[in-house]
Design an enzyme around this catalytic site. Structure first.
Site, short mmCIF file in Angstrom:
data_model
loop_
_atom_site.label_atom_id
_atom_site.label_comp_id
_atom_site.label_asym_id
_atom_site.label_seq_id
_atom_site.Cartn_x
_atom_site.Cartn_y
_atom_site.Cartn_z
N ASP A 92 0.25 11.66 -0.67
CA ASP A 92 -0.14 12.96 -0.15
C ASP A 92 -1.65 13.13 -0.02
OD1 ASP A 92 -0.31 15.59 0.52
OD2 ASP A 92 0.35 16.37 -1.42
N ASP A 103 -3.30 16.78 6.09
CA ASP A 103 -2.34 16.80 4.99
C ASP A 103 -1.05 16.07 5.33
OD1 ASP A 103 -1.05 17.44 2.66
OD2 ASP A 103 -0.59 19.50 3.24
#
Ligand SMILES: *[C@@H]1O[C@H](CO)[C@@H](O)[C@H](O)[C@H]1NC(C)=O
Ligand SMILES: *[C@@H]1O[C@H](CO)[C@@H](O)[C@H](O)[C@H]1NC(C)=O
Ligand SMILES: *[C@@H]1O[C@H](CO)[C@@H](O)[C@H](O)[C@H]1NC(C)=O
Length: 382
Positions: free
Chosen positions: A265, A83
């Site tokens: 992201d 992430d």
């Protein structure tokens, strides 16, 4: 037209810089980590608030980038989501209590009692989820093992012991996003401090457009994996690592101003936009607020283009729309709940781009991905 002119100017400048890198004739120190693109279901879609996640049906390519990590003296294996939109490494303990009805242990757990190098730092961690709930545990350190058996000693992570809901996460964003006032070197900075890489920097790409796997290259840039030159942008002043998006261009050739910041992201499945920004785009795509339209009204030869300062990234409609059956197609751009949220360019965008994040210099290199088997790894030059 406006954009093609800017493109030419910037690419000329970048090209001269780009040429400088290979002349150093020094093999860059890199760490190549592969990840799987994993479909998730509503019981295990979990990523913290910062990294976005939507609980929409599986066939809507609800996915995470998951990578295997090996921790502790007895080399325990865990599968965690990679992430760029958050900054802590955390995963559940073998002794975790899961929230009611949730299988929070399905991607592996860590038994701290069997690792002789585990140290409890006694600093609490509250991992926040999108739905507002928290998992709880304590920060700890232990050794991280590479495939060749060498190790990164005393890597800090959060060990979740209470109210576990989801599997673990390898957050590789900025230290400012760490979920504690006591900032610490997270994974990219720990690799740099240990001398494994020279920069807290990494490049992210998928192996093909609709890939089941991808790679993250810490410390280097693979110049064979993108088209043209890499355009260097400043990291935007935003809570997450991201850049400014100037505008978008529709298949009819019209360009529409955006001037927004967006997180790049890897913890987001789609492109999530705040309603005031996203609604006009959904209107222009001819879909409703939930992203639906009839498939026979979609021209799958078209693409949507996002324009940045000096580079444009194309998203083909074949990747932008998913077929939901019964002639219903859904765009992989969705609206955030409200304008206080943020703009997140997740997999829908990232599967088309080569993105090189330099957390040391706060620069991002961006180019259209080129799905090549060739490889030419150079050091970060920006
Ligand atoms: C990284 O590893 C993958 C296989 O896991 C390989 O296909 C790729 O070429 C490697 N990239 C570099 C730059 O070594
Ligand atoms: C989620 O978990 C519940 C309870 O364990 C189960 O009944 C349900 O089938 C699961 N849903 C999915 C999508 O796996
Ligand atoms: C870590 O330390 C805290 C505070 O001393 C303690 O409450 C907790 O049980 C410890 N956790 C583990 C997994 O040992």
């Amino acid at each position: 037209m406006k954009y093609s002119v800017i493109n030419l100017l910037v690419q000329t400048v970048v090209a001269s810089v780009a040429l400088a890198a290979p002349l150093e004739k020094r093999a860059p120190k890199t760490l190549n980590l592969s990840f799987d693109v994993v479909l998730t279901n509503n019981n295990d879609t979990g990523v913290p608030v910062q990294s976005r996640d939507e609980t929409i049906q599986i066939q809507y390519r609800d996915l995470q980038y998951k990578t295997q990590i090996t921790m502790g003296s007895n080399k325990q294996s865990l599968y965690v989501a990679l992430d760029t939109g958050s900054s802590n490494l955390w995963f559940p303990s073998t002794h975790v209590t899961c929230e009611n009805g949730v299988s929070c242990k399905s991607y592996g757990t860590f038994n701290e009692k069997t690792s002789t190098t585990y140290k409890n730092l006694s600093i609490p961690i509250y991992a926040n989820y999108v739905d507002g709930s928290n998992a709880f545990g304590y920060y700890a350190t232990d050794d991280y093992y590479f495939a060749d058996g060498t190790k990164l000693p005393n890597l800090q992570f959060g060990l979740i012991t209470q109210d576990g809901k989801y599997s673990g996460l390898l957050g590789i964003g900025l230290e400012k996003q760490e979920d504690t006032p006591q900032k610490y070197p997270n994974f990219p900075f720990a690799l740099k401090n240990a001398g494994i890489i020279d920069h807290a920097a990494y490049s992210l790409y998928l192996n093909k457009p609709d890939a089941q796997s991808g790679n993250i290259l810490f410390g280097g840039v693979d110049t064979a994996k993108y088209d043209g030159d890499l355009t260097i942008l400043d990291v935007a002043n935003y809570p997450w690592v991201g850049v400014q998006v100037q505008s978008y261009t529709l298949p009819d050739g019209t360009t529409h101003e955006l001037q927004i910041n967006a997180a790049l992201d890897s913890g987001t499945t789609y492109i999530g936009l705040i309603p005031s920004v996203g609604r006009p785009i959904l209107d222009a795509l001819g879909v409703d607020d939930s992203g639906y339209t009839y498939c026979d009204s979609v021209n799958f030869d078209d693409h949507l283009t996002f324009n940045f300062d000096g580079v444009s990234i194309k998203i083909p409609y074949t990747l932008l729309f998913t077929d939901q059956g019964y002639n219903m197609c859904r765009s992989r751009i969705f609206l955030e709940d409200n304008d206080n949220s943020g703009n997140f360019f997740g997999d829908t965008f990232l599967q088309n781009a080569y993105v090189a994040y330099n957390l040391d210099t706060l620069k991002i290199g961006l180019a259209q991905a080129n799905y090549a088997t060739a490889s030419n790894v150079v050091d970060f030059w920006f």
